[in-house]
Design an enzyme around this catalytic site. Sequence first.
Site, PDB file in Angstrom:
ATOM      1  N   ASP A 202      40.728  65.138  66.638  1.00 30.00           N
ATOM      2  CA  ASP A 202      39.879  64.807  67.774  1.00 30.00           C
ATOM      3  C   ASP A 202      38.628  65.692  67.785  1.00 30.00           C
ATOM      4  O   ASP A 202      38.692  66.891  67.506  1.00 30.00           O
ATOM      5  CB  ASP A 202      40.679  65.001  69.063  1.00 30.00           C
ATOM      6  CG  ASP A 202      39.880  64.655  70.289  1.00 30.00           C
ATOM      7  OD1 ASP A 202      39.584  63.460  70.479  1.00 30.00           O
ATOM      8  OD2 ASP A 202      39.543  65.571  71.063  1.00 30.00           O
TER       9      ASP A 202
ATOM     10  N   GLU B 199      37.342  62.313  63.887  1.00 35.41           N
ATOM     11  CA  GLU B 199      36.550  61.560  64.853  1.00 35.41           C
ATOM     12  C   GLU B 199      35.172  62.228  64.982  1.00 35.41           C
ATOM     13  O   GLU B 199      34.971  63.107  65.810  1.00 35.41           O
ATOM     14  CB  GLU B 199      37.261  61.525  66.210  1.00 35.41           C
ATOM     15  CG  GLU B 199      36.528  60.662  67.232  1.00 35.41           C
ATOM     16  CD  GLU B 199      36.780  61.111  68.669  1.00 35.41           C
ATOM     17  OE1 GLU B 199      36.504  60.324  69.581  1.00 35.41           O
ATOM     18  OE2 GLU B 199      37.230  62.259  68.874  1.00 35.41           O
TER      19      GLU B 199
ATOM     20  N   ASP C   4      39.009  55.080  73.779  1.00 30.16           N
ATOM     21  CA  ASP C   4      37.790  55.498  74.461  1.00 30.16           C
ATOM     22  C   ASP C   4      36.819  54.337  74.658  1.00 30.16           C
ATOM     23  O   ASP C   4      36.284  54.135  75.750  1.00 30.16           O
ATOM     24  CB  ASP C   4      37.091  56.604  73.660  1.00 30.16           C
ATOM     25  CG  ASP C   4      37.847  57.928  73.742  1.00 30.16           C
ATOM     26  OD1 ASP C   4      38.368  58.240  74.818  1.00 30.16           O
ATOM     27  OD2 ASP C   4      37.916  58.635  72.727  1.00 30.16           O
TER      28      ASP C   4
END
Length: 832
Positions: free
Chosen positions: A607, A632, A714
């Site tokens: 992340d 990410e 998201d």
Amino acid sequence: MRDKEVAIAELEAAKALFNQKLEQSVEEKFNLESKLVLAKQDALELAVQVEKLAEIAFQQATSHILEDAKLKVSAAETAAAEAAYQIEEQILHATEGTIFSIVQQSKIAIEKALAVAESAGDQSTKAMALFTDDMNPLDDILSVQSQNIKLQNDINNLESRLIVSSNEINRLQLELEQAHQRCSAFEHQVSEAEKAFFELQESSKKAALQQEEEVKSFLEKIKKDEVQKERAASKALKVELDAIKAAIEAAKETARFQDDAYMKRCEALERSLRASEAASKTWRQRAEIAEALLMNQRSPCEENESAFYVVNGGRLDFLMDEDSQKWKLLTDGPRRDIPDWMARSLSKFPKFPPRKTDVSEAEISKFMSLDLPKLDEVWSIAKEKPKEGDILVEHVLEKEVIEKKRKALERALQRKTIKWQRTPEEIKLEPGTGTGREIVFQGFNWESWRKRWYLELAAKAADLSRSGITAVWLPPPTESVAPQGYMPSDLYNLNSEYGSEEELKHCIVEMHNQDLLALGDVVLNHRCAHKQSPNGIWNIFGGKLAWGPEAIVCDDPNFQGHGNPSSGDIFHAAPNIDHSQDFVRRDIREWLNWLRNDIGFDGWRLDFVRGFAGEYVKEYIEASNPAFAIGEYWDSLAYEGGNLCYNQDAHRQRIVNWINATGGISSAFDVTTKGILHSALHNQYWRLIDPQGKPTGVMGWWPSRTVTFLENHDTGSTQGHWPFPRDKLTQGYAYILTHPGTPVIFYDHFYDFGLREIISELIESRTRAGIHCRSPVKIYHANNDGYVAQIGETLVLKLGYLDWNPFKEVHLDGSWDKFVDKGSDYQLWLRR
């Protein structure tokens, strides 16, 4: 027969499963009974031990109390005796001393008095002698008087001393009386202590009896609870057995109904076949008769020898041919009009003579036409719609269902064959990038934490594996301040909102049982503190990794870190970890290895990797050796005047730079391709090719490290920060599932949006064509109307309204079969 065999196999499997469950339930029942017996034995032993302990405690308590009381009584008696003895000794000594002093003083006084008296007598004699001798006795009398006065004074002193001694004796008598009173008080205390002891003994007995009663009632309650539990367990087992029996009976009944329906269908089909065979035989007999008559031969069964029959020039053969248009129309559905070639062929044959309406003319005439249907009547059958309940229509529908099942079985066998026949190159794992043939499934959305998600996802493992997925991305596993898991606190606490640590392990085991990789979502950029510093800043971490402000970067404006400056962007919602610290990297390496070896994760989704340098990611991947890793790196695309720019080289270059910083051992999400697809699928397909003829995302530059996706928790779900156009989802999946890179499928699209069959079909086409993350792409067309590209050697994709097929392409060699046809959305061809 295939359905029947499948049904029998399913029934046998159900029977085997039932027997297995029955054996398990019986074994569980025996285990429960043995556990119940052991529990009863343990309860009895516990009761005996409790009684023994109570008795021992009572004895110990009473013995201690008796000993204390006896010691107190003996001590009181000893103290009283000592006090009395001391008082008596004091009185004895005092009296003896006083009497002895009085006697001595009395003796001395008496002796003095006698001496004085003797001296007085002597002096009186002397005085008398002197007197007699005419001497003056006045001086002697004065001296005697003075001595008498002294003697009187001595006597007074003795009397005063005697009074003092008597006073002392009285005082000692008072002290003796007080000692006697103290002894009586001690005796009273002793009696009170004995009384209290007896009362305590009685209360202890009562408490022991009450405790014994409570223990007995507790044991009775335990026995009743065990009996109730046993009854409930037996009742539940009985209900479960009844349910299993009912399920077996229902399965048997269903199988029987299926067999009956199948037999009825078979009988109806046989009847229809016999009828058709009889009709065919009749028509052939008539045709033979007609042909014989045409050849001037007499029918042996005809009585009227003057009658002559004419056949319609081969029309009977045409109608009764098994490959005729009539049979195809009856078995396949609605008819079309007579084709031109058939009309031309029919026009070449001679026509029937007109039917005689007059009987006399018919008897005189040499010709007698066969009672055959007219051409319009025959083709009118083709135009009729199928009726419900028609045996032949049901047979056609059943045939279609069987054909679909056969194709599905062929596809499953094809997948299994491809899986079994993997070459060493296909199963070779590279650190962080897998085999190159992974298909990832994001197994959660933004609201999944509201359920017991690990258990719900574990039940879908078999379905995901059958669909062709190879890896499942699980939600963040650690304890978190936010329920979604992206604000972690205690990294070693895996009891999150998604479920407990045991449920997580169960979910991972189910994934492994279905040959699926389990990817963990790890948050390494930031961590939430457990305590405040003395100045009220939340920068003191707890749990196993008890870090302090030295683990936080110094340029984080909100948390007063004492570490080095950050190597990336600042995440302002939580303290940013300083990965330049040796102890931080050591702890993270140990934690990742714990997740790999003890919990069972196979890889990572990293992340917010923009927050720290890629070199640290390289160190963590080399230390934990995951099968697959995705970073990410989410960056904004280039826009101009509110419109997406065609040139996105700078954007994809930043993602490529991060991958390169990791040493190329980590993949990254292709955010560039996602952003371009948003606009390209709205009749701007020219955006999908760059000036060098390659795809315009990261896929075009480094496809083996590209992870393509349309949505995640998201961008979509209930957050909806950047949702993909809903009406273009099928086109988007057709693009990423047929192109190089590693595609990711979002949970909502697969299970909630009704795209499961479409996505499974695209996965099958990718598997059949052997597409992997390094497959070459050759783009033939990319304009406003559509997009055409060949991926690998055996697959061609067309998007949009472009009028194109492989046979129109000059540069496309080989024979191609259309595998999927979704009209203007997309079409797929596979090389034959």
